[in-house]
Design a protein around this motif. Structure first.
Motif, PDB file in Angstrom:
ATOM      1  N   ALA A 271       0.672  -1.275   0.023  1.00 48.54           N
ATOM      2  CA  ALA A 271       0.073   0.018   0.071  1.00 48.54           C
ATOM      3  C   ALA A 271       0.858   1.174   0.070  1.00 48.54           C
ATOM      4  N   ILE A 272       1.830   1.515   0.959  1.00 52.45           N
ATOM      5  CA  ILE A 272       2.639   2.714   0.983  1.00 52.45           C
ATOM      6  C   ILE A 272       3.493   2.918  -0.400  1.00 52.45           C
ATOM      7  N   PRO A 273       4.232   1.893  -0.964  1.00 51.45           N
ATOM      8  CA  PRO A 273       4.931   1.762  -2.112  1.00 51.45           C
ATOM      9  C   PRO A 273       3.870   2.245  -3.395  1.00 51.45           C
ATOM     10  N   LEU A 274       2.812   1.641  -3.441  1.00 53.64           N
ATOM     11  CA  LEU A 274       1.844   1.953  -4.349  1.00 53.64           C
ATOM     12  C   LEU A 274       1.331   3.422  -4.299  1.00 53.64           C
ATOM     13  N   GLY A 275       1.176   3.935  -3.118  1.00 54.25           N
ATOM     14  CA  GLY A 275       0.912   5.360  -3.049  1.00 54.25           C
ATOM     15  C   GLY A 275       2.012   6.132  -3.646  1.00 54.25           C
ATOM     16  N   ALA A 276       3.058   5.826  -3.065  1.00 55.61           N
ATOM     17  CA  ALA A 276       4.447   6.481  -3.518  1.00 55.61           C
ATOM     18  C   ALA A 276       4.345   6.605  -5.119  1.00 55.61           C
ATOM     19  N   VAL A 277       4.130   5.357  -5.526  1.00 53.51           N
ATOM     20  CA  VAL A 277       4.117   5.367  -7.142  1.00 53.51           C
ATOM     21  C   VAL A 277       2.957   6.322  -7.625  1.00 53.51           C
ATOM     22  N   LEU A 278       1.881   6.279  -7.265  1.00 55.80           N
ATOM     23  CA  LEU A 278       0.734   7.183  -7.824  1.00 55.80           C
ATOM     24  C   LEU A 278       1.153   8.575  -7.352  1.00 55.80           C
ATOM     25  N   GLY A 279       1.543   8.784  -6.320  1.00 59.05           N
ATOM     26  CA  GLY A 279       2.160  10.052  -6.163  1.00 59.05           C
ATOM     27  C   GLY A 279       2.941  10.953  -6.917  1.00 59.05           C
ATOM     28  N   VAL A 329      -5.944   0.287   3.731  1.00 59.80           N
ATOM     29  CA  VAL A 329      -5.006   0.446   2.726  1.00 59.80           C
ATOM     30  C   VAL A 329      -5.194   1.542   1.822  1.00 59.80           C
ATOM     31  N   VAL A 330      -6.390   2.366   1.736  1.00 59.26           N
ATOM     32  CA  VAL A 330      -6.330   3.782   1.108  1.00 59.26           C
ATOM     33  C   VAL A 330      -5.589   4.526   1.927  1.00 59.26           C
ATOM     34  N   ALA A 331      -5.901   4.614   3.328  1.00 64.99           N
ATOM     35  CA  ALA A 331      -4.967   5.507   4.147  1.00 64.99           C
ATOM     36  C   ALA A 331      -3.496   5.527   4.071  1.00 64.99           C
ATOM     37  N   LEU A 332      -3.264   4.016   3.924  1.00 68.35           N
ATOM     38  CA  LEU A 332      -1.672   3.779   3.824  1.00 68.35           C
ATOM     39  C   LEU A 332      -0.961   4.313   2.302  1.00 68.35           C
ATOM     40  N   MET A 333      -2.141   4.255   1.382  1.00 68.13           N
ATOM     41  CA  MET A 333      -1.608   4.888   0.041  1.00 68.13           C
ATOM     42  C   MET A 333      -1.597   6.507  -0.015  1.00 68.13           C
ATOM     43  N   VAL A 334      -2.309   6.849   0.968  1.00 64.82           N
ATOM     44  CA  VAL A 334      -2.367   8.323   0.816  1.00 64.82           C
ATOM     45  C   VAL A 334      -1.278   8.910   1.595  1.00 64.82           C
ATOM     46  N   GLY A 335      -0.706   7.996   2.719  1.00 66.87           N
ATOM     47  CA  GLY A 335       0.581   8.399   3.512  1.00 66.87           C
ATOM     48  C   GLY A 335       1.807   7.991   2.496  1.00 66.87           C
ATOM     49  N   GLY A 336       1.772   7.055   1.623  1.00 67.68           N
ATOM     50  CA  GLY A 336       2.647   6.589   0.763  1.00 67.68           C
ATOM     51  C   GLY A 336       3.217   7.909  -0.282  1.00 67.68           C
ATOM     52  N   ALA A 337       1.811   8.485  -0.629  1.00 70.92           N
ATOM     53  CA  ALA A 337       2.005   9.457  -1.837  1.00 70.92           C
ATOM     54  C   ALA A 337       2.596  10.735  -1.124  1.00 70.92           C
ATOM     55  N   ALA A 338       2.197  11.163   0.259  1.00 63.83           N
ATOM     56  CA  ALA A 338       2.572  12.187   1.092  1.00 63.83           C
ATOM     57  C   ALA A 338       4.259  12.072   1.230  1.00 63.83           C
TER      58      ALA A 338
END
Length: 430
Positions: A271-279, A329-338
Motif C-alpha cells: 500500500a505505501i509504495p503503491l501510494g508513492a508510485v501514484l504520488g 489500505v487507502v489510508a496507507l496509500m495516501v501516506g505513501g504519496a505524502a
C-alpha cells in the motif's frame, strides 16, 4: 495535463535521461536479488533467525560505508567513484550467481557477500545523488527526484512480486544473473558522464576522506538549521510513523489472514509504495512549489494523519460492518504519496542548499537516516505492540508523528520559512 502528471523536463537532459532509463532496468534486477538472498538463506537453513541476520549484515555496511562513501564523493571525481562501485556491484552479482549455480549452500559466504554488496551500494548511492545538481538546473531538481523515487518505489513493488513468482521456475542462479546483466545498463550511463570533480566553496580547504571528513560533514549541519531540520522531521516520520513491522500481526489478527502471508498481508505491504508510485505519477505540481520547507511539514503531517486513520480503523476490524481493510489500505496509500512528496523536497533541499564540496557527505547521512529510521521503527513498534496491541501502536504512532512534527516546525522556524525562487535558488526568510 502536464501540470498534473509528472514533470518530465529533466529527461530532456541527456545525462539524466541515460541514468534514469538505466535505473529502471537496474532497480528491477536489484529487487530480484533482494528477494532471492533471504529466500536462498531460508532454503539452506530452514531458519528465520538466519534470514534475520540479513538485516544486520546489510545495515552495518550501509551505515559505515554510507558515511565514508559520502566523504569520498566530496574529494574524488564522482564519475570515477560511480564506475568503480558499479563494477563492484556487477562483481558481487556475478558471485551471487556463481555460488547459486555451483550449489555451494554456504550461508556465511552468502551473508558476507551480501554485506560486500551493500558496502558498494552505500558508496554508490550518495555519490549518484550528489551528481544531480551538477547535471541539472536547480529548478529541475524536484521533478528529477520525483522521477527517481517513482522508479524506486515501482521497483519495490514489481521486483518482489516478479522475484517471488520466478524463484520456483528459474531458480536462484538465473535471478542473480539477471541482476548482473541489468547493471550493465547503469555502467553504460555512468561511463557517458563527464568528469565530476567536487567544486569547492571560496576559501574552502581540500579535504581527505576519513573520520574527520565525516565529522566535518556532520558539523556542517549544525550551522545550517534548515538542512538539520530536514533530517529531524524525516526521523520523526519514520521512527514513530512507519508501521511495517505490525503488518504480519495485523493481517493475521485483524483480518483473519494466515500466519505466513496471505492477501491482507500483501495489500498492507504494497500500500505505501503503491501510494508513492501514484504520488510520483501525479507529481507535476512539485516543480511549482516554492515554499519547500512548508511543503515538507505539511506532507509529513498528512503522513501522520494517514497512519493515525489507518490505526484507528483497526479498532473496528472485528465484528464491524465497516470495510476496514480497504480503509486501512487507502489510508496507507495516501501516506505513501505524502511521503514521496516529502522525500522529493527534502532531497532537493539537500542538493540545492548545500555546497557542492559537502553534498556527498550529506547524502551519506541521508542514506543512513532513510535506512536507519524504519529499522528503529521496526524495533519500537514491535515492542509497543507486544504491550498495548497493534491498533494502539498503529494509531498512536501517527498521532505522535503529527505532534512531534508540529513541535519540530516551531523549533526550526527557518525550515518553515525556507523557499526557492522560480529558478530553484534557495532563500531563507529570517
Amino acid at each position: 495535463m502536464a501540470r498534473i502528471f509528472a514533470d518530465t523536463r529533466p529527461l530532456a537532459v541527456a545525462n539524466f535521461r541515460r541514468l534514469w532509463w538505466a535505473n529502471i532496468v537496474t532497480v528491477i534486477g536489484a529487487q530480484l536479488t533482494v528477494v532471492a538472498v533471504p529466500a536462498q538463506i531460508y532454503a539452506i537453513t530452514g531458519s528465520s533467525a538466519y534470514v534475520g541476520l540479513t538485516g544486520l549484515f546489510g545495515l552495518v555496511p550501509l551505515v559505515v560505508f554510507g558515511l565514508w562513501g559520502g566523504s569520498l564523493a566530496d574529494v574524488f571525481d564522482r564519475r570515477k567513484i560511480l564506475i568503480v562501485t558499479t563494477l563492484g556491484l556487477i562483481g558481487t552479482a556475478v558471485l551471487f550467481w556463481l555460488q547459486a549455480f555451483a550449489d555451494w549452500n554456504n550461508v556465511w559466504f552468502l551473508l558476507g557477500l551480501f554485506a560486500v554488496q551493500q558496502a558498494f551500494f552505500a558508496v554508490n548511492q550518495p555519490t549518484r545523488t550528489a551528481v544531480l545538481p551538477r547535471i541539472l538546473d536547480d529548478e529541475l531538481l524536484p521533478a528529477a527526484n520525483s522521477l527517481n523515487m517513482t522508479v524506486m518505489q515501482a521497483g519495490a513493488i514489481a521486483g518482489p512480486l516478479v522475484g517471488a513468482s520466478l524463484i520456483p521456475v528459474l531458480g536462484f542462479s538465473l535471478l542473480y544473473l539477471v541482476d548482473a546483466v541489468s547493471l550493465l545498463a547503469t555502467l553504460w550511463a555512468v561511463l557517458a558522464l563527464p568528469s565530476l570533480v567536487p567544486e569547492r566553496a571560496d576559501g574552502a580547504k581540500p579535504t581527505t576522506p576519513g573520520l574527520k571528513s565525516v565529522i566535518d560533514g556532520l558539523a556542517y549541519l549544525r550551522h545550517h538549521p534548515v538542512l538539520l531540520a530536514s533530517f529531524v522531521v524525516d526521523l520523526i516520520a519514520m521512527i514513530f510513523g512507519m508501521p511495517r513491522a505490525l503488518f504480519p500481526q495485523v493481517a493475521h489478527e485483524s483480518f483473519g489472514g494466515p500466519t505466513d502471508g496471505g492477501i491482507a498481508f500483501a495489500l498492507l505491504f504494497i500500500a505505501i509504495p503503491l501510494g508513492a508510485v501514484l504520488g510520483g505519477v501525479f507529481s507535476g505540481w512539485v516543480s511549482r512549489v516554492q515554499r519547500q520547507g512548508r511543503a515538507v511539514v505539511i506532507a509529513i503531517l498528512i503522513w501522520g494523519v494517514s497512519i493515525a486513520v489507518a490505526g484507528g480503523a483497526l479498532f473496528f476490524a472485528n465484528g464491524s460492518m465497516l470495510p476496514v481493510l480497504p480503509i486501512v489500505v487507502v489510508a496507507l496509500m495516501v501516506g505513501g504519496a505524502a511521503d514521496m512528496a516529502s522525500a522529493a523536497f527534502r532531497q532537493t533541499m539537500l542538493q540545492a542548499a548545500a555546497n557542492d564540496d559537502v553534498r556527498g557527505r550529506l547524502q551519506g547521512v541521508f542514506i543512513v537516516v532513510v535506512a536507519g529510521g524504519p529499522r528503529i521503527a521496526d524495533v519500537t513498534h514491535g515492542a509497543s505492540a507486544a504491550m498495548v496491541g497493534t491498533a494502539v501502536t498503529f494509531a498512536g504512532g501517527g498521532v505522535l508523528t503529527v505532534v512531534l512534527t508540529v513541535l519540530a516546525a516551531l523549533a526550526f522556524p527557518l525550515f518553515w520559512r525556507y523557499r526557492v525562487t522560480t529558478r530553484g535558488e534557495p532563500v531563507v526568510e529570517r
